[in-house]
Write a protein that holds these residues in place. Structure first.
Motif, mmCIF file in Angstrom:
data_model
loop_
_atom_site.group_PDB
_atom_site.id
_atom_site.type_symbol
_atom_site.label_atom_id
_atom_site.label_comp_id
_atom_site.label_asym_id
_atom_site.label_seq_id
_atom_site.Cartn_x
_atom_site.Cartn_y
_atom_site.Cartn_z
ATOM 1 N N PHE A 71 -9.485 60.918 -4.848
ATOM 2 C CA PHE A 71 -9.909 60.418 -3.536
ATOM 3 C C PHE A 71 -11.360 60.797 -3.254
ATOM 4 O O PHE A 71 -12.168 59.955 -2.842
ATOM 5 N N ILE A 72 -11.720 62.040 -3.507
ATOM 6 C CA ILE A 72 -13.095 62.496 -3.281
ATOM 7 C C ILE A 72 -14.058 61.745 -4.191
ATOM 8 O O ILE A 72 -15.153 61.337 -3.763
ATOM 9 N N ALA A 73 -13.672 61.532 -5.440
ATOM 10 C CA ALA A 73 -14.536 60.802 -6.375
ATOM 11 C C ALA A 73 -14.752 59.368 -5.908
ATOM 12 O O ALA A 73 -15.881 58.854 -5.931
ATOM 13 N N ILE A 74 -13.702 58.711 -5.467
ATOM 14 C CA ILE A 74 -13.816 57.322 -5.001
ATOM 15 C C ILE A 74 -14.680 57.246 -3.751
ATOM 16 O O ILE A 74 -15.541 56.361 -3.621
ATOM 17 N N VAL A 75 -14.478 58.159 -2.812
ATOM 18 C CA VAL A 75 -15.285 58.167 -1.594
ATOM 19 C C VAL A 75 -16.756 58.425 -1.927
ATOM 20 O O VAL A 75 -17.654 57.770 -1.375
ATOM 21 N N THR A 76 -17.016 59.332 -2.846
ATOM 22 C CA THR A 76 -18.396 59.634 -3.232
ATOM 23 C C THR A 76 -19.071 58.431 -3.886
ATOM 24 O O THR A 76 -20.199 58.066 -3.529
ATOM 25 N N VAL A 77 -18.395 57.801 -4.825
ATOM 26 C CA VAL A 77 -18.975 56.644 -5.519
ATOM 27 C C VAL A 77 -19.137 55.466 -4.558
ATOM 28 O O VAL A 77 -20.204 54.837 -4.504
ATOM 29 N N ALA A 78 -18.100 55.167 -3.782
ATOM 30 C CA ALA A 78 -18.185 54.044 -2.845
ATOM 31 C C ALA A 78 -19.250 54.302 -1.778
ATOM 32 O O ALA A 78 -20.013 53.390 -1.425
ATOM 33 N N SER A 136 -21.929 56.183 -2.096
ATOM 34 C CA SER A 136 -23.239 56.081 -2.740
ATOM 35 C C SER A 136 -23.647 54.629 -2.947
ATOM 36 O O SER A 136 -24.796 54.254 -2.687
ATOM 37 N N ILE A 137 -22.722 53.811 -3.398
ATOM 38 C CA ILE A 137 -23.013 52.384 -3.582
ATOM 39 C C ILE A 137 -23.337 51.739 -2.249
ATOM 40 O O ILE A 137 -24.273 50.942 -2.138
ATOM 41 N N TRP A 138 -22.585 52.084 -1.210
ATOM 42 C CA TRP A 138 -22.812 51.500 0.107
ATOM 43 C C TRP A 138 -24.206 51.884 0.627
ATOM 44 O O TRP A 138 -24.953 51.037 1.114
ATOM 45 N N VAL A 139 -24.576 53.161 0.500
ATOM 46 C CA VAL A 139 -25.878 53.614 0.981
ATOM 47 C C VAL A 139 -27.002 52.962 0.179
ATOM 48 O O VAL A 139 -28.011 52.520 0.737
ATOM 49 N N MET A 140 -26.844 52.870 -1.146
ATOM 50 C CA MET A 140 -27.888 52.263 -1.968
ATOM 51 C C MET A 140 -28.004 50.763 -1.735
ATOM 52 O O MET A 140 -29.083 50.195 -1.860
ATOM 53 N N SER A 141 -26.904 50.126 -1.361
ATOM 54 C CA SER A 141 -26.933 48.675 -1.144
ATOM 55 C C SER A 141 -27.444 48.288 0.239
ATOM 56 O O SER A 141 -28.179 47.315 0.375
ATOM 57 N N PHE A 142 -27.020 49.023 1.255
ATOM 58 C CA PHE A 142 -27.319 48.623 2.618
ATOM 59 C C PHE A 142 -28.199 49.592 3.379
ATOM 60 O O PHE A 142 -28.548 49.353 4.527
ATOM 61 N N GLY A 143 -28.567 50.706 2.770
ATOM 62 C CA GLY A 143 -29.359 51.733 3.467
ATOM 63 C C GLY A 143 -30.769 51.313 3.763
ATOM 64 O O GLY A 143 -31.385 51.802 4.700
ATOM 65 N N HIS A 144 -31.320 50.388 2.979
ATOM 66 C CA HIS A 144 -32.711 49.983 3.187
ATOM 67 C C HIS A 144 -32.889 49.128 4.429
ATOM 68 O O HIS A 144 -33.999 48.917 4.881
ATOM 69 N N HIS A 145 -31.814 48.633 5.032
ATOM 70 C CA HIS A 145 -31.901 47.815 6.242
ATOM 71 C C HIS A 145 -32.142 48.650 7.483
ATOM 72 O O HIS A 145 -32.553 48.132 8.513
ATOM 73 N N MET A 146 -31.870 49.930 7.406
ATOM 74 C CA MET A 146 -31.963 50.780 8.591
ATOM 75 C C MET A 146 -33.385 51.146 8.893
ATOM 76 O O MET A 146 -34.207 51.604 8.398
#
Length: 99
Positions: A80-87, A89-99
């Protein structure tokens, strides 16, 4: 894991050799076949999951201990921790630049 009479950890050697076979199978599949990329990624992912399970069983002694239920709960929590960490990280790298 039990050792034989001489104390040689044969189960660890078998686990190591099986892990090597799975690794070389993934390398062969990636470099020496003409399968589609999605199929190669899927098979390599499957081999990785099998190898992770093998290593948990052979090297991390998942079958030992007084309470096998605690081992299963700990592994589930780790996944669970691994999935949350990977997901995350992907979410931040994909959508973080919009902020």
């Amino acid at each position: 894991m039990e050792q034989n009479a001489k104390g040689f950890p044969i189960n660890h050697v078998i686990g190591f050799l099986t892990s090597l076979i799975l690794t070389f199978a993934a390398v062969f599949l990636a470099f020496k076949t003409s399968l589609p990329v999605k199929a190669i990624i899927g098979v390599i992912g499957t081999l990785a999951v099998i190898q992770a399970g093998l290593q948990l069983y052979m090297f991390m002694h998942m079958n030992e201990g007084e309470d096998g239920k605690a081992n299963v709960i700990n592994i589930a929590y780790a996944f669970f921790i691994a999935i949350v960490t990977v997901a995350g990280s992907i979410w931040v790298m994909s959508f973080g630049h919009h902020m």
